[in-house]
Each structure stands twice: as C-alpha cells, then as structure tokens.
Design an enzyme around this catalytic site. Structure first.
Site, PDB file in Angstrom:
ATOM      1  CD  GLU A 136      -2.937  -1.136   2.301  1.00 36.49           C
ATOM      2  OE1 GLU A 136      -2.899  -0.220   3.129  1.00 36.49           O
ATOM      3  OE2 GLU A 136      -3.837  -1.992   2.283  1.00 36.49           O
ATOM      4  CD  GLU A 152      -3.446  -6.113   3.587  1.00 34.82           C
ATOM      5  OE1 GLU A 152      -4.290  -5.313   4.050  1.00 34.82           O
ATOM      6  OE2 GLU A 152      -2.222  -5.909   3.634  1.00 34.82           O
TER       7      GLU A 152
HETATM    8  C1  GCO Z   1      -3.560  -2.402   5.324  1.00 39.72           C
HETATM    9  C2  GCO Z   1      -2.610  -3.036   6.134  1.00 39.72           C
HETATM   10  C3  GCO Z   1      -3.021  -3.695   7.383  1.00 39.72           C
HETATM   11  C4  GCO Z   1      -4.196  -3.225   8.175  1.00 39.72           C
HETATM   12  C5  GCO Z   1      -5.529  -3.577   7.551  1.00 39.72           C
HETATM   13  C6  GCO Z   1      -6.703  -3.173   8.375  1.00 39.72           C
HETATM   14  O1  GCO Z   1      -3.747  -2.986   4.305  1.00 39.72           O
HETATM   15  O2  GCO Z   1      -4.061  -1.341   5.630  1.00 39.72           O
HETATM   16  O3  GCO Z   1      -2.014  -3.996   5.347  1.00 39.72           O
HETATM   17  O4  GCO Z   1      -1.842  -3.489   8.089  1.00 39.72           O
HETATM   18  O5  GCO Z   1      -4.139  -3.823   9.419  1.00 39.72           O
HETATM   19  O6  GCO Z   1      -5.663  -2.954   6.337  1.00 39.72           O
HETATM   20  O7  GCO Z   1      -6.777  -1.788   8.501  1.00 39.72           O
END
Ligand code: GCO
Length: 444
Positions: free
Chosen positions: A163, A352
């Site tokens: 990200e 994710e």
């Molecule tokens: C993200 C991060 C995670 C967070 C998840 C929840 O993608 O923002 O990889 O570290 O914990 O997104 O907010």
C-alpha cells in the site's frame, strides 16, 4: 463456490503488527516504534513492542496455518531486523528468523510470500528524510537484494511494497501514520520514490531469485464514492478514485503518471530521465488489497484537500473501523481495472481482504464471528463474479491470521481468523477460521 485450478488460498500479516520482540537479536528502531510512542498517536498508548509474540511463537502460528489448509502465507520482513540502520551489512540474526520461518512454512507445504515493506522504515532513514528523499529508494533496493540473497532460493512470490498510497497519504500527507507529516497532497516525491524503488528493487533482486519467481506490489485500491449525485460530489469522488487507482497503477500499466491527478500535486523535479521505464518493471501480478469504498463530498471553502472524506451515509453497513462494507464494489473494481488497463493488466492476486468485528469470546471460549464469515463469503462471491466476467484472479489472502496491532487503533480492533488474548496471547481459532478451512478443503 468454484475457483480456478491452482487458486492460491492464503492469510496475510505484517511484521510490526504481530512480531513483538522489537529489541531482540539486534533489531534496529523503525519509524513505527518511534511514532507509536508519541503520546496521543495510538489509542491507549499501545505499541508493537510485544504484539502477538509471533517472533517467539511462529511455529505455533505456522501450525495454525497448516491446520487451516492455506497454500500460501503472506508475511512482511522488518527492514530494521535485516539492516538495523537501513544500510550496510546485514544483521545475521534478523535474517535467520525469516529463514527459519520460511523453512517451517515449507515443511508444512505452505508457500512463503514475503512482503519487503509494510511501513516500518528504519529510523535513521526516516531521520534522513524518509521517502521524501531519493536515496531511500536506493537503500530499499540494497535491502531487497540482501533479503533475496537469503530467501530467494525458497520463496517464489515476492511483494515489494504494501500500500504505497497509505505510506504516502497517511504517513506524509495526513499525519495519521508514521512518520506523521502533514503535507496534504504535497507528497508526490514520496509516491514517486516508493514506486521507483519497486523497479530498482526488482532489478537488484533478480539475480538471487528462482527462475519461476514472480514480483509485484500490493496496492489498496478502492473507489471514491459521492454521498450525493450532485456534480461537485461526483467530481470529488472521481478525483479520489484517480488518486487511489490511477496515480499508483497508471505508471506501471500505461507508462506514465495521470496528468489530471498531477494538477493537484506539486510535482517538482522528482522524476529523472529513465525513471518511467523503471516504473513499468517487475509487475508479474497486481496485488489488490480491498476493504471498501471511501465516501466523499465536495470540499468546503478553507478545506485542506480538494475533497472531504466523510463517513458512509445511513444505510451503508460498516465495520468496526467505520469502513463501508460493499462486496459488489470488489467485482466493480476488478472490472474497472480490466477496462482501464486492458492487455497491460497482469494477473491479479487479492493480497488482503477482511474485516474488524467485536469478537467477544463466549463463556465457553468460542468466538462466533458470523459477521466476518458473511463478509468473506460475500467478497469471495464477488471475486467469482469478476472471474466469470473475465478477470484473471489467481489467489486470495485473508487479512488477517491473528488479531494484532491495528496501527493507530492499537489492539482495540480485531481482524483475525484467530482470536489473540491480550493478556496471555493465547490463540483461539474463531468460527471464521473453521469456515475458511472448510471452504479451502471443499475447493481443493
Ligand atoms: C492495510 C494493512 C493492514 C491493516 C488492515 C486493516 O492494508 O491497511 O495492510 O496493516 O491492518 O488494512 O486496517
């Protein structure tokens, strides 16, 4: 639910959120160690110092993954464990940890998927300007080569950055995450250095990677959604979509930055000759982190941004973090990527997807997180829809294996398939863990 043959089923975590042991075996200080200690930055003053004790309990965690039946584990490598100062000779004990982790995964038939950067920049590099300075991109490439040299014989799916948009906008624009700078949209150098460092890193890693290795970036991609059909709100939403999607993906897949977005960001002289070619390199897949859309309205006079981020309107369901829950938005996003990038779009991996629920254990110790089951079920159906419509999606990683340090929320928000007791760190698989295990078993 049917998925294509070879579909990767995984779970994802990140170093600072689970490892703890921040002062052990020669680990250096990261900008998140520093940031989380500043009073008021993180709820209840919590830090990642102990987190889930994964550094010491990784065998137990790998056993949980093996029972779950995942085919891959996405974890992140803490740069300050490998190079405590962010440069120079590696710290062997730090590298050893990840090497042991990788071996343990492989013993259980789980493919390691390392992410090289999940926001924990070594403090000395942050002090020297962090991602605002070009040198950090070169340091990152050097670090990437060190990790590849050690793990490249065993790991085949590599993610450089997690990200970059959060690194840039949350870290340097809005000041919500480390290092806490508030430059609003004046973060173009950060964006460019992050994206550039991907190309530099992939070039530096190549000689050490297996022939079948693939590399990519995990981007959080979501739409800006207008709260009303008013043209000013729609324009604001379109700009936010462009800032999230076009700014980060166009350089890789269309060969340049989107000029409409750059009108809102001072560009300066960050881009040098030869950079644009580097931005297109090393994208064997696109990692998509998807949680939900962000609602916006037009900016009001005096606002620091050209739009205003707002809560989802009444009637839109949201998770414990306030993020709107819109499974159909995932299929819509995947369709949008197909249309915008056409043949330049590589295969996609959902790197994710997950949600935060209250997750209070019942008196018998069970955690019946049916909202999480429904969230995952509906998002996986959206993935199926996108595949049927022509998206080439190769895998899905749940965020997250464990309840962990949720950045500024500290330990108050839970994203895990496995409940972690805050006092004892005891792990209890939730209902969603059992559901995911049955799903994986049924689809393989
Ligand atoms: C993200 C991060 C995670 C967070 C998840 C929840 O993608 O923002 O990889 O570290 O914990 O997104 O907010």
């Amino acid at each position: 639910m049917k998925f294509p043959p070879g579909f990767v089923w995984g779970v994802a975590t990140s170093a600072y959120q689970i490892e703890g042991a921040t002062e052990e075996d020669g680990r250096g200080v990261s900008m998140w160690d520093t940031f989380s200690r500043i009073p008021g930055r993180v709820e209840r003053g919590e830090t990642g110092e102990v987190a889930c004790e994964h550094y010491h309990r990784y065998r137990e965690d790998v056993a949980l993954m093996a029972d779950l039946g995942v085919t891959s584990y996405r974890f992140s490598v803490a740069w300050p464990r490998v190079q405590p100062d962010g440069r120079g000779g590696p710290n062997p004990k730090g590298l050893d940890f990840y090497s042991r982790l990788v071996d343990t995964l492989l013993e259980h038939g789980i493919d390691p998927c390392p992410t090289l950067y999940h926001w924990d920049l070594p403090q000395p590099l942050s002090d020297a300007g962090g991602w605002l300075v070009r040198d950090t991109a070169h340091r990152f490439a050097e670090y990437a080569a060190v990790v590849a040299q050690r793990l490249g014989d065993r790991a085949s799916t590599w993610i450089t950055h997690n990200e970059p948009s959060v690194s840039a906008f949350y870290g340097y624009g809005l000041g919500r995450y480390a290092p806490g700078e508030m430059r609003m949209l004046d973060v173009f150098p950060v964006v460019h250095h992050l994206l550039l460092s991907h190309g530099l890193a992939v070039r530096a890693m190549r000689p050490h990677l297996r022939g079948d290795a693939i590399t990519g970036i995990a981007h959080n991609l979501s739409f800006g959604r207008p709260v009303s059909p008013a043209p000013a709100d729609s324009d604001a939403a379109e700009l936010l979509t462009a800032l999230q999607v076009h700014l980060f993906c166009d350089p890789a897949f269309l060969g340049g930055y989107p000029s409409a977005v750059l009108e809102h960001m001072p560009v300066g002289n960050a881009v040098r000759d030869g950079d644009l070619a580097l931005l297109t390199e090393g994208h064997d897949f696109l990692g998509v982190n998807y949680y939900g859309p962000q609602y916006v309205t037009a900016a009001l006079p005096g606002d620091p941004l050209p739009f205003r981020l707002v809560d989802p309107p009444e009637g839109v369901r949201r998770n414990e973090l306030g993020i709107a829950i819109e499974p159909a938005g995932l299929a819509e996003l995947l369709g949008y990527l197909r249309t915008r990038y056409r043949s330049a779009l590589p295969p996609i991996i959902i790197t994710e997807n997950g949600t935060a629920c209250p997750d209070v254990p019942a008196p018998d110790g069970r955690v019946e997180d049916h909202d999480r089951v429904s969230y995952m079920d509906r998002h996986l159906r959206a993935v199926r829809v996108a595949i049927a419509e022509g998206s080439d999606v190769r895998g899905y990683y749940v965020w997250s294996l464990l309840d962990n340090f949720e950045w500024t929320f500290g330990y108050s928000k839970r994203f895990g398939l496995v409940h972690v007791d805050r006092a004892t760190r005891e792990r209890i698989p939730k209902a969603s863990y059992h559901w995911y295990r049955d799903l994986i078993a049924a689809t393989r």
